[in-house]
Design an enzyme around this catalytic site. Sequence first.
Site, mmCIF file in Angstrom:
data_model
loop_
_atom_site.group_PDB
_atom_site.id
_atom_site.type_symbol
_atom_site.label_atom_id
_atom_site.label_comp_id
_atom_site.label_asym_id
_atom_site.label_seq_id
_atom_site.Cartn_x
_atom_site.Cartn_y
_atom_site.Cartn_z
ATOM 1 N N SER A 20 21.254 20.409 -26.503
ATOM 2 C CA SER A 20 20.839 19.292 -27.348
ATOM 3 C C SER A 20 21.081 19.601 -28.821
ATOM 4 C CB SER A 20 19.360 19.004 -27.116
ATOM 5 O OG SER A 20 18.960 17.904 -27.907
ATOM 6 N N LYS A 40 21.742 14.833 -28.064
ATOM 7 C CA LYS A 40 20.920 15.134 -29.244
ATOM 8 C C LYS A 40 19.618 14.351 -29.104
ATOM 9 C CE LYS A 40 20.961 15.177 -34.283
ATOM 10 N NZ LYS A 40 20.390 16.538 -34.373
ATOM 11 N N LEU A 74 16.690 15.828 -36.968
ATOM 12 C CA LEU A 74 16.724 14.790 -35.937
ATOM 13 C C LEU A 74 17.379 13.492 -36.401
ATOM 14 C CD1 LEU A 74 13.160 15.420 -34.452
ATOM 15 C CD2 LEU A 74 15.324 16.022 -33.360
ATOM 16 N N CYS A 106 11.198 21.025 -31.825
ATOM 17 C CA CYS A 106 12.104 20.985 -32.979
ATOM 18 C C CYS A 106 11.393 21.595 -34.183
ATOM 19 C CB CYS A 106 12.540 19.567 -33.322
ATOM 20 S SG CYS A 106 13.604 19.526 -34.784
ATOM 21 N N GLY A 113 22.475 30.697 -32.332
ATOM 22 C CA GLY A 113 23.664 31.529 -32.217
ATOM 23 C C GLY A 113 23.347 32.867 -31.578
ATOM 24 N N GLY A 167 25.408 25.923 -26.920
ATOM 25 C CA GLY A 167 25.027 25.241 -28.152
ATOM 26 C C GLY A 167 25.894 25.568 -29.340
#
Lengths: 268, 308
Positions: free
Chosen positions: B22, B46, B74, B131, B220, B269
Site C-alpha cells: 500500500s 494506496k 494519505l 499510518c 526500505g 513496497g
Amino acid sequence: MTPVGGYLHMIVDAPEVSEVQPGHFAALAVGGPNGATLLRRAFSIHKSTPGETLEFIFAPHGPGTQWLANQRAGDVIDIIAPLGKPFILPKQPIACVIVAGGYGAAPMELLARELRAHNCRVDVVLGAGTQEKLFGVLDLKSVSDSLVVTTDDGTSGVRGRVTDVLAGVITKNNSQAVYACGPMPMLQAVAEVAQANGAFSQCAVEESMACGIGVCMTCVLPIIGDDGVTRMARSCVDGPVFRGDRVRWDDVDTVPSDAFGAPRPGGH
Amino acid sequence: MSVDLTTSLGSLELSAPTLTASGCAAAGRELAQFGDVSSLGAVVTKSIMMEPRSGRATPRMAETPSGMLNSIGLQGPGIEAFLEKDLSWLTENNVTTIVSIAGNNVDEFGELARILAKVPGVAGLEVNISCPNVESRGQVFACNPVSAAQVIETVRSVWHSDAPILAKLSPDVTDIVEIAHSVVEAGVHGVSMINTLLGMVIDVDKMKPMLGGRTGGLSGPAIRPVAVRAIYQVHAALPSLPILGMGGIRNGHDALEFIAAGASAVSIGTVVFGDPGAPWRIATELGKELEARGYDSLREVIGLAHHN
C-alpha cells in the site's frame, strides 16, 4: 562521459528508446543492485538518437550522481525513459523564447530544433550564477535567431538575471510563447515576466522525485486545473512541463488551503 | 521442475506470492507498463479515505541509507472517485485487489468498510491503522491495543463479505504481539506487517527538519530486520494467523526470509520506486531460491524458521 564546463555530458546506448520529445525525462537507477541508494535520479533528456542513444547533462553533487560520474564505457545503467509530459509545440509558426538557467539548458537544444522545424522564430536567454555554470551557449546559438547570456557575477554576458533581459526580448520579437527550464525561483520569475508581457509560458519544473512513474506521490506541487480547482499534481506524470500561469508558484512547498482535499480547520 | 508458489491469506487464494504494498503502487495502473498487473498475487491499493485529501506539504521524501522517509499524508481522491476510476480499472483488468482503507476516526473506518463490502471486485480489505503521517500520535490506532480493536470490531460488524480483513500493524510499539492478539480477538482474519517506522532527517544548512511534515515513515531495506523480527514474534504467538509480510524486501532471498519467519505472502513496497518491475522479478527469484533449497512449494516453508 565528457566534462562540459562545470557539468558532465554522458552518452548511453539505449536502443530500446525510440521517440523522445523535448522536455521528456529519464529516471536512472544509481548505486547498483545492492547499493544503499534505492531511488532513481531524474534527468531531463539532453539529446536522443532514436533507437540508438540518450544523452544527459549532470553535475556530481550527491552519492547518486557521484556513482553515475564514476561509470565507465561498457558499464550498464538501468534507465526508464522517456517519462513525463514534454513541452507542447505551437501549432502556428510564432516567435518563441527559450529561457534556461544552468543545466536547465540541457533539453533546450532539442526544443529549439523542433521549434525551428515548425518554422518558429527562436530567441534564447541563458543564465547562470557564473560563467562555468552556463551550459549550451554555442549549441543553442547555432539553432536560434538570437542568444543573450546573463550571469549573476558578470563573468559572461550581461550581469544579472535572465528576467532582467527577458521582457526586452519578448517585446523586441513580439514573442508569444516562452519555454523555460531551470531552478524554481527562476521559473516563477520567468512565468511572471511572460504573463506581464502577454506571452504564454511553459515551464519544466524541478521537484525531487522518488519513483518518476506516478506511484509515490512525492513530487507534487499545487497546479490550477482546467476547472479552476487547485490540485496537488505529480510533476513526474502530470508534468514536468506545466503552463506557467497554472503553477501556484507562491504556494510551492505548501498545500494551499483552497486546494482539492486540503486540511480543514478542526481536523483533516 | 517448478516450485508451487500459490499461497493464501485466510480465505483468499493467491496465484502468486508477491503483492504490491500500500502506498507504493498507487492503484496499480501506473505499473501496467512494466508488467501484467493481473498476474501479481494482488494489488494492495494506496490507503483510501472517505474524502479527497491533498496530503502534506513538500518536501515529502528524504532518501536515507538503504531506505527513505516519506511524508505523503494519505493524498488521495476519496472513496467515491476511487470506486469510479481506480477500482473499476482494476476490476476490468482482472486484478486481484486488496483495498487499503484509512479513517480519521473509528466511524470512518466503519463507513468505508460498509461501502466496500457491497462492491464487487474487492478481494480483501487492509485496514491501515498504522499510518505514521498523521498530526497526532493518538490517531495511530495500531499503537494502542484498545483503539486497534475498536477499529477492527467496527469494520468487522459491517463487513458482510467473505473477503479477508487484514489489520496493518506498526512496529513502533513496545509489544507488537499484544496488538496482534488484540486485533485477532476483535475478529481480524490476518495481519499485514510492518508499516513504516517514524523517523526524521534534519537539514543542517537550513537547521530544520527536511520533510515538510517534519517526521516521516522510514521504509526500505533499512527496516527489513525489524519486519522479520516482528513477523517472527507474531507467528510464534499466533501460528494460525495469516501474515502478509512487508518491509524492505528487495529480492527473492529477502522474500524467503519473510516466508520462513511466518508470512504467507509478501508485499513489495519501496523497492518499486527504484525498480517498477520488482513485484514480478521477486516472485521469480523466490521460486528459484526455493528450488535451490529443494522445496516443492512455498506453503511448506511458511514459518519454517521456527522449527529449527
